[in-house]
Scaffold this active site. Structure first.
Site, PDB file in Angstrom:
ATOM      1  N   LYS A   1     -97.496   5.100  50.164  1.00  0.00           N
ATOM      2  CA  LYS A   1     -97.935   5.291  48.672  1.00  0.00           C
ATOM      3  C   LYS A   1     -96.472   5.457  48.053  1.00  0.00           C
ATOM      4  O   LYS A   1     -95.927   6.405  48.336  1.00  0.00           O
ATOM      5  CB  LYS A   1     -98.875   6.385  48.499  1.00  0.00           C
TER       6      LYS A   1
HETATM    7  C1  E4P Z   1    -105.170   8.766  44.381  1.00  0.00           C
HETATM    8  O1  E4P Z   1    -104.727   8.177  45.282  1.00  0.00           O
HETATM    9  C2  E4P Z   1    -104.848  10.187  43.892  1.00  0.00           C
HETATM   10  O2  E4P Z   1    -104.784  10.804  45.173  1.00  0.00           O
HETATM   11  C3  E4P Z   1    -105.978  10.794  43.105  1.00  0.00           C
HETATM   12  O3  E4P Z   1    -106.953   9.970  43.035  1.00  0.00           O
HETATM   13  C4  E4P Z   1    -105.533  11.623  42.309  1.00  0.00           C
HETATM   14  O4  E4P Z   1    -106.602  12.105  41.433  1.00  0.00           O
HETATM   15  P1  E4P Z   1    -106.415  13.395  40.220  1.00  0.00           P
HETATM   16  O5  E4P Z   1    -106.331  12.706  38.980  1.00  0.00           O
HETATM   17  O6  E4P Z   1    -108.100  13.805  40.371  1.00  0.00           O
HETATM   18  O7  E4P Z   1    -105.595  14.159  40.654  1.00  0.00           O
END
Ligand code: E4P
Length: 219
Positions: free
Chosen positions: A83
Site C-alpha cells: 500500500k
Molecule cells: C483503507 O485501506 C484504510 O485502512 C481505511 O479504510 C481507512 O478508514 P478510516 O477512514 O475509517 O480510517
C-alpha cells in the site's frame, strides 16, 4: 463484490475468517499502531490466517525508500500487497513495483483525477476513502461511481477497493455500484449480519416450538 477486513487485529481477522467471508485484509499505519506489536510479526500472523491479498502500507514518503520497504515487506509472504500513499513519489513507486511484478494498492484517494492517474501508473488496486469524504459533507459514494465510469471508459484493470467504510449502507451502495471490493472494519461486518426482524422472527420460532413440544403436556 469481494470483502476485505480493515484491521490489523489478529483476533478480529480469525473471527471474520471463520465466517468464510473474508477475501483479503487491509491494514494501515494507524491500525498497526493500535496493535502495539512489531509490524512484520503481525503481518506474518495475518498471512498465516488469510490466503487472499494482505495489504501492508509503507511508512516512507520517497520513492526509493518506498521501494526498499516494499522489497522487505514482500518477503513476509506471497500474498502481501504494497500500500502506497497517493502522492507523486507513491505513483513513481507503483510504476517500479508493477514492473517487478509486485502488487500495489494506492491509498488515500479522494478524487477521480487521482484515481485516473493511479490506474495509468498501473496499480493493482485503488482505495477511495468514502467515509472521510462523507465526514466533510461530500458524497463519498459519488467518487466510486465516477471512478467506475472512468475505468470502464478505458478498460483499466485497476480494482476499486471502497475504503473508509463506516456503516452497512456504505457496503450496500458499494455493491449496487459494482465496486470490486469493500474493505470493512469488523464491527460493520457484524452489523451487516444482524437484522432486528431476524432476531424477533427467530425468538418467535423458538418460543412456538418450545410451547408446542417442550411444554408440560408435550413430549
Ligand atoms: C483503507 O485501506 C484504510 O485502512 C481505511 O479504510 C481507512 O478508514 P478510516 O477512514 O475509517 O480510517
Amino acid at each position: 463484490m469481494k470483502i476485505f477486513i480493515d484491521t490489523a487485529n489478529v483476533k478480529e481477522i480469525k473471527e471474520a475468517a471463520s465466517l468464510g467471508l473474508i477475501d483479503g485484509v487491509t491494514t494501515n499505519p494507524t491500525l498497526m499502531a493500535k496493535e502495539g506489536r512489531e509490524m512484520k510479526q503481525v503481518l506474518k500472523e495475518i498471512c498465516d490466517l488469510v490466503s487472499g491479498p494482505v495489504n501492508a502500507e509503507v511508512i516512507s514518503t520517497q520513492t526509493e525508500e518506498m521501494v526498499k520497504e516494499a522489497h522487505e515487506l514482500v518477503k513476509i509472504a506471497k500474498n502481501i500487497v504494497i500500500k502506497l500513499p497517493l502522492i507523486k513519489d507513491g505513483l513513481k513507486a507503483v510504476r517500479i513495483l508493477t514492473a517487478e511484478g509486485i502488487k500495489t494498492n494506492v491509498t488515500l484517494c479522494f478524487s477521480a483525477a487521482q484515481a485516473l492517474l493511479t490506474a495509468k501508473a498501473g496499480a493493482t488496486y485503488i482505495s477511495p476513502f468514502i467515509g472521510r469524504l462523507d465526514d466533510i459533507s461530500q458524497e463519498g459514494m459519488d467518487l466510486i461511481s465516477d471512478i467506475k465510469k472512468i475505468y470502464a471508459n478505458y478498460g483499466f484493470k485497476t480494482q476499486i477497493i471502497v475504503a473508509s467504510v463506516r456503516n452497512p449502507m456504505h457496503v450496500v451502495n458499494a455493491a449496487l455500484l459494482g465496486a470490486d471490493i469493500a474493505t470493512i472494519p469488523y464491527p460493520v461486518i457484524e452489523q451487516l449480519i444482524k437484522h432486528p426482524l431476524t432476531e424477533i422472527g427467530l425468538n418467535r420460532f423458538l418460543d412456538d416450538y418450545k410451547k408446542a413440544f417442550q411444554g408440560n403436556n408435550a413430549k
